[in-house]
Design an enzyme around this catalytic site. Structure first.
Site, short mmCIF file in Angstrom:
data_model
loop_
_atom_site.label_atom_id
_atom_site.label_comp_id
_atom_site.label_asym_id
_atom_site.label_seq_id
_atom_site.Cartn_x
_atom_site.Cartn_y
_atom_site.Cartn_z
CG HIS A 126 23.23 -84.65 6.24
ND1 HIS A 126 23.66 -85.91 5.88
CD2 HIS A 126 24.35 -83.94 6.55
CE1 HIS A 126 24.98 -85.95 5.96
NE2 HIS A 126 25.43 -84.77 6.36
CG ASP A 163 29.53 -83.68 2.52
OD1 ASP A 163 29.50 -82.45 2.59
OD2 ASP A 163 29.58 -84.43 3.53
CG HIS A 165 29.22 -86.04 6.77
ND1 HIS A 165 29.82 -84.81 6.58
CD2 HIS A 165 29.55 -86.47 8.00
CE1 HIS A 165 30.50 -84.51 7.69
NE2 HIS A 165 30.37 -85.49 8.56
CG ASP A 244 32.47 -82.59 4.59
OD1 ASP A 244 32.56 -83.16 3.47
OD2 ASP A 244 31.42 -82.53 5.24
ZN LIG Z 1 29.60 -83.32 5.17
#
Ligand SMILES: [Zn+2]
Length: 307
Positions: A126, A163, A165, A244
Site C-alpha cells: 500500500h 493479497d 487488498h 488475508d
Molecule cells: Zn491485505
C-alpha cells in the site's frame, strides 16, 4: 536448488500496539508452522540486510524517505496514518524489510537459490511513492522489482499480488513504467477503494466481490491474469504474498484456503519456468488470522521450494 527464507529480528520489534492486527506474532506464526511442518531445516536462512537509500530512491521520493526518518520516534509512538505508525524499532524494521527483498533478488539472480521468501514486516504494497498507508511504510516488493530492473538489467518483471487488498502503492509506483507488470486480485469494493477502473497495458487489476472463494478466484486468475503474464514474458516473477484472502481471515470476506495458495503458486511458477528461468521472489504482505497465515505461508513456501 533451494529456497531462501529471509527475515530479521528487528522485524519482530516493530509494534503498532496491542490489538493491532499487523503484529509481530504474524512472523512467529509463520516460523512456528515451518517448524511444525518440518520445512524449516530445508530452507536456506539469511538475515535481511539494511536497504541502501539509493535502492529506496528508485521507488520513493527523497522527501518522503526524509519524512519517515524524521518521524521515527526515540520513544513512544508516532502515527503516520490512522492504521500505520512507528515505534522506536519501526524504521530499522522497514529498512530490513526492504533490504531483505533486495537480497532475495540478488540471491536468485546470482543463482545461489532458485527462489526466496521474504518474511519481514512492515508489509509494503500500500505504500505509494510518497505516502505510508495501510500498515505499509516502504514498498518492499517494488524496491525489489526496481532492483531487478536497474541493478541486474532485466527488461521485464511481473508482480502477482494475491493479497485481498488492491496493491495500490505498487500500481502508483509502476503506473508509468511498462517494464513492471502488476497483476492484482482484490476484494472490491473494499479498502483501499481503488484499482477497479485504473487498469492499463501493464496494470492488470482483477476486482472480485466479497464472498469470492476458490473456484471463482481460480477462474478469474486463469482468464484474466495468466494470458497477460504469458504474453508479457517476464524475466523474473514476484509475489506480493498476502494471505488475508483466507476463509478464516476476518480482515476481508474472501474464501480462499491453503489449496488455493498452492494453486496460485504453481500457476505463477509455471510462468517463471517458461519465461524467467524459474526466478521467483515472494514478499510477505498481509494475513492476520495467525493460524491461517501460518498454514498458508507454509504451503506457499513448500510449493516454492518444491518440497
Ligand atoms: Zn491485505
Amino acid at each position: 536448488m533451494h529456497t531462501a527464507y529471509i527475515t530479521h529480528p528487528e522485524c519482530l520489534k516493530h509494534d503498532m500496539g496491542s490489538g493491532h492486527p499487523e503484529s509481530p506474532l504474524r512472523l512467529r506464526a509463520i516460523d512456528d508452522r515451518l517448524h511444525a511442518a518440518h520445512l524449516f531445516d530445508y530452507l536456506i536462512h539469511r538475515e535481511a540486510p539494511l536497504v541502501h537509500r539509493s535502492q529506496l530512491l528508485r521507488v520513493h521520493d527523497a522527501a518522503y524517505i526524509d519524512s519517515i526518518e524524521a518521524a521515527s520516534p526515540y520513544q513512544g509512538f508516532h502515527a503516520l496514518d490512522p492504521d500505520t505508525g512507528m515505534n522506536p524499532h519501526s524504521l530499522d524494521a522497514a529498512y530490513h524489510a526492504a533490504g531483505g527483498a533486495v537480497m532475495a533478488v540478488d540471491l536468485v539472480m546470482r543463482g545461489e537459490v532458485a527462489s526466496a521468501f521474504v518474511a519481514c514486516r512492515p508489509p509494503g504494497h500500500h505504500a505509494t511513492r510518497s505516502q505510508a498507508m495501510g500498515f505499509c511504510i516502504f514498498n518492499n516488493v517494488a524496491v525489489a522489482a526496481a532492483h531487478a530492473l536497474e541493478a541486474h538489467g532485466l527488461e521485464r518483471v511481473a508482480i502477482v499480488d494475491f493479497d485481498v487488498h488492491h496493491g495500490n502503492g505498487t500500481e502508483d509506483i509502476f503506473r508509468n513504467d511498462p517494464r513492471a507488470m502488476l497483476c492484482s486480485t482484490f476484494q472490491h469494493p473494499f479498502y483501499p477503494h481503488c484499482g477497479a477502473d485504473t487498469a492499463s497495458g501493464h496494470i492488470v487489476n482483477v476486482p472480485l466481490p466479497a464472498g469470492t472463494a476458490g473456484a471463482a478466484y481460480r477462474a478469474a486468475f486463469s482468464a484474466q491474469i495468466m494470458p497477460r503474464l504469458e504474453a508479457f514474458r517476464p524475466q523474473m516473477l514476484f509475489f506480493s504474498a498476502g494471505f488475508d484472502a483466507h476463509r478464516e481471515d476476518d480482515m476481508a470476506q474472501f474464501g480462499l484456503v491453503e489449496a488455493d495458495y498452492v494453486w496460485i503458486t504453481e500457476q505463477t511458477m509455471g510462468v517463471a519456468a517458461r519465461h524467467a528461468k524459474g526466478r521467483i521472489v515472494s514478499v510477505l504482505e498481509g494475513g492476520y488470522d495467525l493460524s491461517a497465515l501460518g498454514r498458508s505461508a507454509a504451503v506457499h513456501i513448500k510449493t516454492l521450494a518444491d518440497l
